[in-house]
Design a protein around this motif. Structure first.
Motif, PDB file in Angstrom:
ATOM      1  N   TRP A 119     -93.530  61.396  22.887  1.00 52.30           N
ATOM      2  CA  TRP A 119     -93.261  62.657  23.084  1.00 52.30           C
ATOM      3  C   TRP A 119     -93.605  63.602  21.666  1.00 52.30           C
ATOM      4  CZ3 TRP A 119     -89.465  65.406  19.777  1.00 52.30           C
ATOM      5  CH2 TRP A 119     -89.120  66.789  20.468  1.00 52.30           C
ATOM      6  N   HIS A 169     -92.308  71.267  29.467  1.00 49.65           N
ATOM      7  CA  HIS A 169     -92.088  70.429  28.515  1.00 49.65           C
ATOM      8  C   HIS A 169     -90.853  69.754  28.686  1.00 49.65           C
ATOM      9  CE1 HIS A 169     -95.087  70.890  25.016  1.00 49.65           C
ATOM     10  NE2 HIS A 169     -95.447  71.871  25.543  1.00 49.65           N
ATOM     11  N   ILE A 186     -90.608  60.984  30.119  1.00 49.30           N
ATOM     12  CA  ILE A 186     -90.690  60.030  28.948  1.00 49.30           C
ATOM     13  C   ILE A 186     -89.455  59.322  29.028  1.00 49.30           C
ATOM     14  CG2 ILE A 186     -90.967  59.763  26.627  1.00 49.30           C
ATOM     15  CD1 ILE A 186     -93.092  62.053  26.618  1.00 49.30           C
ATOM     16  N   TRP A 191     -95.655  67.306  22.012  1.00 46.85           N
ATOM     17  CA  TRP A 191     -95.005  68.440  21.509  1.00 46.85           C
ATOM     18  C   TRP A 191     -95.633  69.035  20.228  1.00 46.85           C
ATOM     19  CZ3 TRP A 191     -90.722  71.074  23.301  1.00 46.85           C
ATOM     20  CH2 TRP A 191     -90.253  71.848  22.336  1.00 46.85           C
ATOM     21  N   ALA A 237     -97.771  60.939  30.545  1.00 48.90           N
ATOM     22  CA  ALA A 237     -96.661  61.884  30.539  1.00 48.90           C
ATOM     23  C   ALA A 237     -97.041  63.337  30.799  1.00 48.90           C
ATOM     24  CB  ALA A 237     -96.252  61.713  29.204  1.00 48.90           C
ATOM     25  N   LEU A 265     -90.615  65.808  28.967  1.00 55.31           N
ATOM     26  CA  LEU A 265     -89.770  65.242  27.897  1.00 55.31           C
ATOM     27  C   LEU A 265     -88.745  63.968  28.814  1.00 55.31           C
ATOM     28  CD1 LEU A 265     -88.089  64.699  25.615  1.00 55.31           C
ATOM     29  CD2 LEU A 265     -86.752  66.740  26.177  1.00 55.31           C
TER      30      LEU A 265
END
Lengths: 130, 142, 409
Positions: free
Chosen positions: C126, C319, C326, C130, C291, C323
C-alpha cells in the motif's frame, strides 16, 4: 444550442466526462430527456452521472443493488443522481468536456465522501506520485 | 427376523466388495505416494545440508512443511474405515510405513531446529528404506 | 544512446516482471509432475499475451484511454460490467495470492511463519502505491525480478540430459499413470498463469499514465515481443529445474520451499540468496500490479479520476478501492488458507475469465473511431480471433475439469 443530430448510444452514453481542467468527472451514465408537448422529437437536457443514474439503466437485480449500495453510503434513501446541465457541455469528442471544474459541478458525492472520510486522513494525500 | 439380519450381515462379510477394496487400495497408494514425496523432499534437504548448500532457516521451513504434510496425510488416511479384512492388512502395512516416515521427519525437524545439522545425514540414511518401501507400495497400488 | 538504455531497461523490466507467484507455482508443480511435456502451453500462452498486450498498449497509446474506459463505451455498460466483475474477482484473488507469495518468500529466508509477514507485506504494498514513483518502482522490481534467472543458471549447473528435455518438450504426451483430463487441467492452469488478465490492464493503464503516444509504440513493441518471450523462457527454466530434480524423486510440489530446492541443491547459499530476492521482487511487484489493476478496472468503468500521477485526494475513490483490495487480500491469506492453493485456484479462475477480458480488447483494437489508422492488421486479427476461440473453449472446460479431476489430484 444548435440541433446537431448524433447517435445517442454511440456518441454520448457511457462516454467519459471531463471537466474544464481535463480531470475525470464521471461517465455519462444516463441522460435526461425533455419531451416537448408539441410532438417534436425529445432532446437531451442534462447528463446524469453516478451510481444512481447507472443503476436504473443497468436494470435488474444488479442495478438495484448498485443504487442500494450508493444510498447506503450516502445514508440517504433517495439521493438524486448527479446532474450536469447540457448547457455546460463544451465539446463532444471521444470524451465529453464540460465548462466547469469538478468541484463546481458538485456531482461527486461518493468521491467527496471517500476523500473526506478516508483519503484525507492519511498523511501524504496531497502529494502527487510521479 | 433376527436370524435373517445375522445372515445378511454374514453374507455381506463374505462377498468381497471388490470395488470398495479397489478404492481403498488406491487411497492407500495415493497416501503412500504423498508421504513418499514429503520424505523425498526432506532427504534432498538433508543432502543439501550435508553439502553445506543451505542453512538453518530454509531447512527448517522445508522440514516443517514436509512433516506437516505427512501428518495430514496420515490423519486423513486413518479416518477412512477399511472396507474388508483384506483391506485391514493393507491399512496396517501403510500405517507402519507412514508412522516410520512421520517420526523420522519429526526427528529431522527437531534436529534442525536445535541447529544440530551434523546428525542429519545419519537420520536421512535411516529413512531411506522407508522411502523406498513407500514408493514401491505406491507403485503397486496406483 | 539514452533511448537505447531506455529500451534495454524496458525489456529487462518486462522479463523480470513476467513471472509471478502463479508462474512460479504452476511451472514447478507441472515440471515435477509432467516434466516438460506441457512446455508448448507456455509457448502458446506467451504468444497470446504478447499479441494482446501489444494490442492493448497500442489502444492506450493511440486513443489515450485505458482498456475498461473503452470497453464500456464500445460494448455498453452491461457487457462492460460482466467484464469488470469477472476480471476484478480474478485479479483480487491473484492479489491475495501474490501477497501470500511475498510472505512465503520471506518465511523461506527467515523461517518466521509467513502469517506474521502478511500485514507487513500488505502495508508495504500500500505504501508503495500511495507514495512511490510509478515508473521507478516498476523498473526496480522488474530488474530485481531478474534474480530469478537463478533458475536458468541452476538448470545449466545441474547438467541435465538436454536432448531428453528437448524431446519431452517437442513430443508432448501424457506420461504413464496420468489421465488425459488431469493433463488438460494442468495445461489450463499453466495457460491461465501465462495469460493472467491483470497483466493486460496494468500494461494499458500504465501506458496511459505514462502518456504514451504513437511514437512510443516501437519501444512498446520491443518490450513486449522481446521481454515476454524471454520471461516465458524463464518460466520454462523453472519447470525444467523441477523436472530434473523433483520429478525423478517422485516429489510433488505443494510448497514454495520445494520450488527452491533445485536451486539450493545446485547453487547453494548464493543461488538461494538470489532466489529469495527474485521471489520477493516478482511477487511484490505483482502485488503492486494487481492492487493497482483492481483500482484501474473499477475506476475506469465508473469514470472516476484514477492513477498514480494525480494526488490521492484528487482520486479518492480510486485509492480507497486499492486500499480496500489490499486489506481484503491480506485478510484472505490470514485465514490460513494455503497461499499455494489460493494461487492454484486463482489460475483456474483466470482461465475462466480470459475470454471476457480479451474479447473487448480485440473489438476496441479494431475500432477506427479510436484507432484511426492503427487498427489491427489482418494477421493480428486472425491470430487474435484464433486465441479468442481457444480462450472460450478453455474457459468452458476449466471448472468442470477442476471438479472432475478434483483440482488435479
Amino acid at each position: 444550442m444548435a440541433g446537431r443530430v448524433r447517435d445517442l448510444a454511440l456518441h454520448l452514453l457511457d462516454r467519459q466526462v471531463l471537466d474544464t481542467d481535463g480531470r475525470a468527472v464521471g461517465n455519462v451514465d444516463d441522460v435526461e430527456l425533455h419531451v416537448p408537448e408539441d410532438g417534436s422529437p425529445p432532446y437531451v437536457v442534462a447528463i446524469l452521472t453516478g451510481p444512481q443514474a447507472l443503476g436504473p439503466r443497468l436494470g435488474g437485480l444488479l442495478g438495484q443493488w448498485l443504487v442500494f449500495l450508493s444510498n447506503a453510503l450516502a445514508r440517504n434513501q433517495d439521493e438524486e443522481p448527479g446532474r450536469i446541465g447540457w448547457e455546460l457541455v463544451t465539446d463532444l469528442g471521444s470524451a465529453v468536456t464540460v465548462a466547469k471544474s469538478r468541484v463546481e459541478l458538485g456531482v461527486h458525492a461518493n468521491e467527496d465522501r471517500a476523500r473526506e472520510y478516508l483519503v484525507d486522513r492519511i498523511p501524504g494525500a496531497r502529494d502527487a506520485g510521479s | 427376523m433376527k436370524r435373517l439380519l445375522v445372515l445378511a450381515l454374514l453374507l455381506s462379510g463374505c462377498v468381497s466388495p471388490s470395488r470398495t477394496d479397489r478404492d481403498y487400495q488406491l487411497k492407500a497408494g495415493n497416501s503412500a505416494k504423498a508421504v513418499a514425496s514429503s520424505v523425498a523432499t526432506a532427504l534432498l534437504g538433508a543432502r543439501a545440508a550435508a553439502d553445506h548448500r543451505t542453512g538453518g532457516p530454509y531447512l527448517t521451513v522445508l522440514l516443517v512443511n514436509a512433516e506437516k504434510d505427512a501428518l495430514a496425510v496420515q490423519s486423513t488416511f486413518d479416518s477412512v474405515q477399511p472396507p474388508s479384512s483384506t483391506a485391514d492388512g493393507l491399512k496396517d502395512q501403510v500405517d507402519e510405513l507412514i508412522t516410520a516416515a512421520t517420526s523420522g521427519l519429526s526427528e529431522m525437524r527437531t534436529l534442525v531446529r536445535r541447529g544440530e545439522l551434523a546428525a542429519l545425514p545419519g537420520l536421512a540414511q535411516r529413512l531411506r528404506p522407508t522411502l523406498d518401501q513407500l514408493q514401491t507400495f505406491a507403485d503397486r497400488y496406483q | 544512446m539514452k533511448s537505447l538504455l531506455k529500451i534495454f531497461l524496458g525489456i529487462l523490466t518486462a522479463i523480470g516482471g513476467f513471472v509471478d507467484i502463479g508462474d512460479l507455482v504452476a511451472n514447478a508443480v507441472i515440471g515435477a509432475r509432467f516434466g516438460l511435456a506441457l512446455a508448448w502451453v507456455v509457448v502458446l500462452g506467451v504468444i497470446g499475451i504478447c499479441l494482446y498486450a501489444d494490442m492493448s498498449g497500442r489502444v492506450a497509446a493511440v486513443s489515450g484511454r485505458g482498456t475498461f474506459d473503452l470497453v464500456r463505451e464500445r460494448l455498453g455498460p452491461r457487457m462492460g460490467l460482466a467484464n469488470l466483475l469477472a476480471s476484478t474477482f480474478v485479479t483480487f484473488l491473484t492479489l491475495a495470492a501474490e501477497i501470500g507469495g511475498v510472505a512465503l518468500a520471506l518465511e523461506l529466508a527467515t523461517s518466521v511463519s509467513y502469517l506474521l509477514f502478511v500485514p507487513l507485506v500488505a502495508f508495504g504494498v500500500w505504501i508503495v502505491v500511495w507514495r512511490m514513483p510509478f515508473e521507478r518502482m516498476e523498473q526496480a522490481f522488474g530488474i530485481l525480478g531478474l534474480c530469478l534467472l537463478a533458475f536458468a543458471v541452476a538448470l545449466w549447473q545441474l547438467g541435465p540430459d538436454w536432448s531428453q528435455l528437448l524431446h519431452q518438450a517437442v513430443h508432448p504426451s501424457v506420461p504413464d499413470g496420468e489421465g488425459h483430463p488431469t493433463y488438460v487441467f494442468y495445461a489450463i492452469s499453466l495457460f491461465g498463469a501465462a495469460m493472467t488478465p491483470y497483466e493486460v490492464f496494468f500494461f494499458s493503464s500504465g501506458a496511459v499514465e505514462e502518456g504514451w503516444s504513437r511514437k512510443d509504440l516501437r519501444t512498446e513493441r520491443l518490450n513486449v515481443y522481446i521481454g515476454f518471450p524471454l520471461g516465458g523462457l524463464l518460466s520454462l527454466a523453472i519447470a525444467g529445474c523441477a523436472a530434473v530434480v523433483l520429478l525423478p524423486q517422485g516429489i510433488s510440489v505443494d510448497h514454495l520451499d520445494q520450488v527452491a530446492l533445485p536451486v539450493v541443491l545446485s547453487l547453494g547459499k548464493v543461488g538461494f540468496a538470489f532466489l529469495i530476492v527474485g521471489f520477493v521482487a516478482a511477487t511484490f511487484g505483482a502485488s503492486l500490479e494487481t492492487a493497482l489493476s483492481t483500482g484501474y478496472s473499477i475506476a475506469q468503468y465508473l469514470g472516476w479520476q484514477w492513477g498514480k500521477r494525480t494526488a490521492p485526494r484528487e482520486a479518492a475513490r480510486f485509492h480507497a478501492v486499492v486500499l480496500v483490495a489490499i486489506i481484503l487480500g491480506a485478510m484472505l491469506i490470514l485465514t490460513t488458507l494455503d497461499p499455494v492453493k489460493v494461487t492454484e485456484y486463482s489460475l483456474v479462475f483466470s482461465a475462466v475469465a480470459l475470454p471476457l477480458t480479451y474479447f473487448p480488447i480485440l473489438v476496441v483494437a479494431n475500432d477506427r473511431d479510436y484507432m484511426g489508422e492503427s487498427v489491427n492488421g489482418r494477421v493480428v486479427n486472425a491470430l487474435g480471433t484464433f486465441y479468442l476461440v481457444l480462450l472460450t473453449v478453455v474457459a468452458i472446460v476449466a471448472v468442470p475439469l477442476m471438479i472432475a479431476t478434483k483440482a488435479g489430484q
